[in-house]
Scaffold this motif. Structure first.
Motif, PDB file in Angstrom:
ATOM      1  N   PHE A   1       0.822  -1.211   0.000  1.00  0.00           N
ATOM      2  CA  PHE A   1       0.000   0.000   0.000  1.00  0.00           C
ATOM      3  C   PHE A   1       0.857   1.263   0.000  1.00  0.00           C
ATOM      4  O   PHE A   1       0.533   2.256  -0.653  1.00  0.00           O
ATOM      5  CB  PHE A   1      -0.937  -0.001   1.211  1.00  0.00           C
ATOM      6  CG  PHE A   1      -1.935   1.122   1.182  1.00  0.00           C
ATOM      7  CD1 PHE A   1      -3.087   1.026   0.409  1.00  0.00           C
ATOM      8  CD2 PHE A   1      -1.726   2.279   1.924  1.00  0.00           C
ATOM      9  CE1 PHE A   1      -4.015   2.065   0.372  1.00  0.00           C
ATOM     10  CE2 PHE A   1      -2.641   3.318   1.890  1.00  0.00           C
ATOM     11  CZ  PHE A   1      -3.785   3.211   1.110  1.00  0.00           C
ATOM     12  N   SER A   2       1.979   1.213   0.688  1.00  0.00           N
ATOM     13  CA  SER A   2       2.849   2.396   0.771  1.00  0.00           C
ATOM     14  C   SER A   2       3.496   2.737  -0.565  1.00  0.00           C
ATOM     15  O   SER A   2       3.990   3.850  -0.760  1.00  0.00           O
ATOM     16  CB  SER A   2       3.937   2.167   1.826  1.00  0.00           C
ATOM     17  OG  SER A   2       4.764   1.076   1.451  1.00  0.00           O
ATOM     18  N   GLN A   3       3.492   1.767  -1.486  1.00  0.00           N
ATOM     19  CA  GLN A   3       4.124   1.988  -2.790  1.00  0.00           C
ATOM     20  C   GLN A   3       3.124   2.462  -3.848  1.00  0.00           C
ATOM     21  O   GLN A   3       3.514   2.796  -4.963  1.00  0.00           O
ATOM     22  CB  GLN A   3       4.785   0.690  -3.276  1.00  0.00           C
ATOM     23  CG  GLN A   3       5.899   0.203  -2.380  1.00  0.00           C
ATOM     24  CD  GLN A   3       7.109   1.114  -2.400  1.00  0.00           C
ATOM     25  OE1 GLN A   3       7.528   1.587  -3.442  1.00  0.00           O
ATOM     26  NE2 GLN A   3       7.674   1.377  -1.220  1.00  0.00           N
ATOM     27  N   ARG A   4       1.861   2.475  -3.497  1.00  0.00           N
ATOM     28  CA  ARG A   4       0.849   2.950  -4.449  1.00  0.00           C
ATOM     29  C   ARG A   4       0.741   4.473  -4.372  1.00  0.00           C
ATOM     30  O   ARG A   4       0.990   5.069  -3.328  1.00  0.00           O
ATOM     31  CB  ARG A   4      -0.511   2.315  -4.142  1.00  0.00           C
ATOM     32  CG  ARG A   4      -0.488   0.800  -4.178  1.00  0.00           C
ATOM     33  CD  ARG A   4      -1.847   0.240  -3.791  1.00  0.00           C
ATOM     34  NE  ARG A   4      -1.738  -1.140  -3.334  1.00  0.00           N
ATOM     35  CZ  ARG A   4      -2.718  -1.822  -2.773  1.00  0.00           C
ATOM     36  NH1 ARG A   4      -3.903  -1.244  -2.598  1.00  0.00           N
ATOM     37  NH2 ARG A   4      -2.529  -3.064  -2.372  1.00  0.00           N
ATOM     38  N   ASP A   5       0.381   5.039  -5.478  1.00  0.00           N
ATOM     39  CA  ASP A   5       0.230   6.493  -5.566  1.00  0.00           C
ATOM     40  C   ASP A   5      -1.252   6.792  -5.749  1.00  0.00           C
ATOM     41  O   ASP A   5      -1.820   6.536  -6.813  1.00  0.00           O
ATOM     42  CB  ASP A   5       1.051   7.015  -6.751  1.00  0.00           C
ATOM     43  CG  ASP A   5       1.067   8.528  -6.832  1.00  0.00           C
ATOM     44  OD1 ASP A   5       0.080   9.161  -6.408  1.00  0.00           O
ATOM     45  OD2 ASP A   5       2.052   9.089  -7.340  1.00  0.00           O
ATOM     46  N   ILE A   6      -1.879   7.308  -4.711  1.00  0.00           N
ATOM     47  CA  ILE A   6      -3.318   7.550  -4.758  1.00  0.00           C
ATOM     48  C   ILE A   6      -3.668   8.572  -5.837  1.00  0.00           C
ATOM     49  O   ILE A   6      -4.661   8.420  -6.564  1.00  0.00           O
ATOM     50  CB  ILE A   6      -3.840   8.021  -3.382  1.00  0.00           C
ATOM     51  CG1 ILE A   6      -3.515   6.983  -2.306  1.00  0.00           C
ATOM     52  CG2 ILE A   6      -5.342   8.280  -3.448  1.00  0.00           C
ATOM     53  CD1 ILE A   6      -4.085   5.608  -2.585  1.00  0.00           C
ATOM     54  N   ALA A   7      -2.836   9.589  -5.981  1.00  0.00           N
ATOM     55  CA  ALA A   7      -3.090  10.598  -7.014  1.00  0.00           C
ATOM     56  C   ALA A   7      -3.022   9.959  -8.399  1.00  0.00           C
ATOM     57  O   ALA A   7      -3.830  10.274  -9.281  1.00  0.00           O
ATOM     58  CB  ALA A   7      -2.075  11.733  -6.895  1.00  0.00           C
ATOM     59  N   PHE A   8      -2.057   9.053  -8.589  1.00  0.00           N
ATOM     60  CA  PHE A   8      -1.940   8.334  -9.858  1.00  0.00           C
ATOM     61  C   PHE A   8      -3.198   7.511 -10.114  1.00  0.00           C
ATOM     62  O   PHE A   8      -3.736   7.499 -11.229  1.00  0.00           O
ATOM     63  CB  PHE A   8      -0.713   7.423  -9.829  1.00  0.00           C
ATOM     64  CG  PHE A   8      -0.660   6.412 -10.939  1.00  0.00           C
ATOM     65  CD1 PHE A   8      -0.154   6.751 -12.182  1.00  0.00           C
ATOM     66  CD2 PHE A   8      -1.128   5.120 -10.740  1.00  0.00           C
ATOM     67  CE1 PHE A   8      -0.111   5.813 -13.209  1.00  0.00           C
ATOM     68  CE2 PHE A   8      -1.094   4.172 -11.752  1.00  0.00           C
ATOM     69  CZ  PHE A   8      -0.574   4.524 -12.992  1.00  0.00           C
ATOM     70  N   PHE A   9      -3.679   6.818  -9.091  1.00  0.00           N
ATOM     71  CA  PHE A   9      -4.861   5.974  -9.227  1.00  0.00           C
ATOM     72  C   PHE A   9      -6.082   6.799  -9.626  1.00  0.00           C
ATOM     73  O   PHE A   9      -6.814   6.445 -10.568  1.00  0.00           O
ATOM     74  CB  PHE A   9      -5.127   5.241  -7.912  1.00  0.00           C
ATOM     75  CG  PHE A   9      -6.387   4.441  -7.895  1.00  0.00           C
ATOM     76  CD1 PHE A   9      -6.425   3.181  -8.473  1.00  0.00           C
ATOM     77  CD2 PHE A   9      -7.542   4.945  -7.326  1.00  0.00           C
ATOM     78  CE1 PHE A   9      -7.602   2.436  -8.474  1.00  0.00           C
ATOM     79  CE2 PHE A   9      -8.716   4.214  -7.318  1.00  0.00           C
ATOM     80  CZ  PHE A   9      -8.741   2.948  -7.897  1.00  0.00           C
ATOM     81  N   ILE A  10      -6.323   7.905  -8.933  1.00  0.00           N
ATOM     82  CA  ILE A  10      -7.488   8.750  -9.226  1.00  0.00           C
ATOM     83  C   ILE A  10      -7.379   9.348 -10.617  1.00  0.00           C
ATOM     84  O   ILE A  10      -8.344   9.331 -11.402  1.00  0.00           O
ATOM     85  CB  ILE A  10      -7.622   9.863  -8.165  1.00  0.00           C
ATOM     86  CG1 ILE A  10      -7.924   9.255  -6.790  1.00  0.00           C
ATOM     87  CG2 ILE A  10      -8.704  10.865  -8.565  1.00  0.00           C
ATOM     88  CD1 ILE A  10      -7.895  10.252  -5.660  1.00  0.00           C
TER      89      ILE A  10
END
Length: 325
Positions: free
Chosen positions: A269-278
Motif C-alpha cells: 500500500f505504501s508503494q501505491r500512488d493515490i493521485a496516480f490511481f485517481i
C-alpha cells in the motif's frame, strides 16, 4: 548473488513512470519460481534519493532478487522524439547496456509497460544466441501498417522486432562495436526515425536478429490471423503482455488491462500512488465514454446518413486513446 546463476533484467525509466516500473518488476518476481534469481538493473534519469529509498524498500520485500541503479543523468537529452514513439529519452538508454553491463554475456531488456506472466529461466539460459545480436518478437502492428516506411528506410520487415522486450547478446554486440554504430545513428539529426531506437536496432542488426515466440512479447489484442493458432492461444492465454499501444492506466483495455491493475493492487500500500490511481481512472472513464459516444455518432453518419456531427474515418480514429507515454 552468484553472477552465473542470476538473470540480469534491465529496465529504463524516469520519475514519470515510476509506478509502471514497479508494477512491471513486481509481475516478474511474482510470476517466477522460487528457484529463479534476478538481478534488476534500473537505468534512470536523476531520481532523487527519496525515490530510490522507496524503490529499495519495495525490492527488499523479495528474496529472489538483487538490484542496482545506473543514473543516466542527461544522456541523450537532445535525441529525437517521434510523435508516435515513447515521449521519453529513457527509450534510448538500452543503446548503452552493452558497455555498462559488459560483465554479462547476455541480458534481458524490458519496457515499463510490460507484465510478466511467466519467468525467464528457460529463455535466458537455454536460448541459443550464437551469431545473433538480439532476439525478440515480430512487431506485426508496425510491419502491417508501415511497410512502405520500412522499405524506404532499408529495414527488412521479415525480421522486424518490437524492442520492448529483448534478449541481448552483449558479448557479440561489444565484439562488433555495435554501440558506436547505434550512437552515430541516434546523433544524426536528419534521420528522425519514426520508431526511434526500435528502428535503429532493426536496421543495424539485420541478419543477426532471432525471432522468438509471441508468448514473450504479446501486444493485445494480437494478430490472430498472422500466427499459428496454437502459438496465438499460448501467447494470449498465458504469455507476457506488452501494452505498446494505449495504456491500461489511461484507457479501458478490457480483461487484459485488468491484469495490469491486478498487479498494481499487489503493490504494498505504501508503494501505491493515490493521485496516480485517481488520475488514471478519471482518464479511463473519460476515454471510455468518449469512445462510445463518438462510435455511435460515426456509425449514424456513415450508415444512416444522420449528420449530427462532421466526422470521417480519420476523425473517428483520432478519438482512440493516445498510445503515447
Amino acid at each position: 548473488m552468484n553472477i552465473s546463476k542470476e538473470i540480469p533484467v534491465v529496465i529504463a525509466f524516469d520519475e514519470n513512470v515510476l509506478i509502471q516500473a514497479k508494477v512491471c518488476i513486481l509481475s516478474l518476481l511474482k510470476s517466477s519460481t522460487q528457484n529463479e534469481c534476478y538481478h534488476i538493473i534500473c537505468m534512470h534519469k536523476n531520481l532523487t534519493k527519496e525515490l530510490l529509498n522507496q524503490f529499495d524498500y519495495f525490492l527488499s520485500k523479495f528474496r529472489n532478487c538483487s538490484w542496482e541503479y545506473i543514473n543516466m543523468h542527461d544522456l541523450f537529452k537532445s535525441a529525437y522524439l517521434s510523435n508516435i514513439g515513447p515521449q521519453s529519452i529513457a527509450t534510448y538508454y538500452r543503446f548503452l547496456i552493452p558497455r555498462l553491463l559488459s560483465k554479462y554475456d547476455r541480458v534481458i531488456y524490458v519496457d515499463v509497460d510490460y507484465i510478466f506472466r511467466d519467468g525467464l529461466y528457460q529463455l535466458y539460459f537455454q536460448e541459443n544466441m550464437d551469431g545473433y545480436y538480439l532476439a525478440g518478437v515480430s512487431d506485426w502492428g508496425v510491419i502491417k501498417a508501415y511497410q512502405s516506411y520500412l522499405l524506404n528506410r532499408g529495414i527488412t520487415s521479415d525480421e522486424y522486432i518490437n524492442a520492448g522486450f529483448l534478449l541481448m547478446n552483449l558479448k557479440l554486440i561489444n565484439q562488433d562495436n555495435m554501440v558506436d554504430l547505434w550512437l552515430r545513428e541516434v546523433s544524426d539529426e536528419k534521420k528522425q526515425w519514426l520508431f526511434m531506437d526500435q528502428d535503429i536496432l532493426n536496421l543495424t542488426c539485420q541478419g543477426k536478429i532471432k525471432l522468438l515466440k509471441a508468448k514473450y512479447n504479446f501486444i493485445p489484442p494480437g494478430y490472430k490471423d498472422l500466427l499459428i493458432l496454437d502459438e496465438y492461444k499460448e501467447a494470449a492465454g498465458e504469455g507476457n503482455l506488452h501494452y505498446a499501444g494505449p495504456k491500461p492506466w489511461k484507457c479501458w483495455k478490457g480483461r487484459k488491462g485488468m491484469i495490469w491493475w491486478g498487479f498494481y493492487f499487489k503493490l504494498p500500500f505504501s508503494q501505491r500512488d493515490i493521485a496516480f490511481f485517481i488520475r488514471s481512472w478519471c482518464m479511463i472513464v473519460y476515454y471510455f465514454f468518449k469512445q462510445k459516444f463518438t462510435r455511435i455518432i460515426y456509425y449514424l453518419n456513415r450508415y444512416l446518413g444522420i449528420r449530427l456531427l462532421k466526422m470521417d474515418a480519420d476523425t473517428y480514429m483520432e478519438t482512440e486513446c493516445s498510445p503515447k507515454q
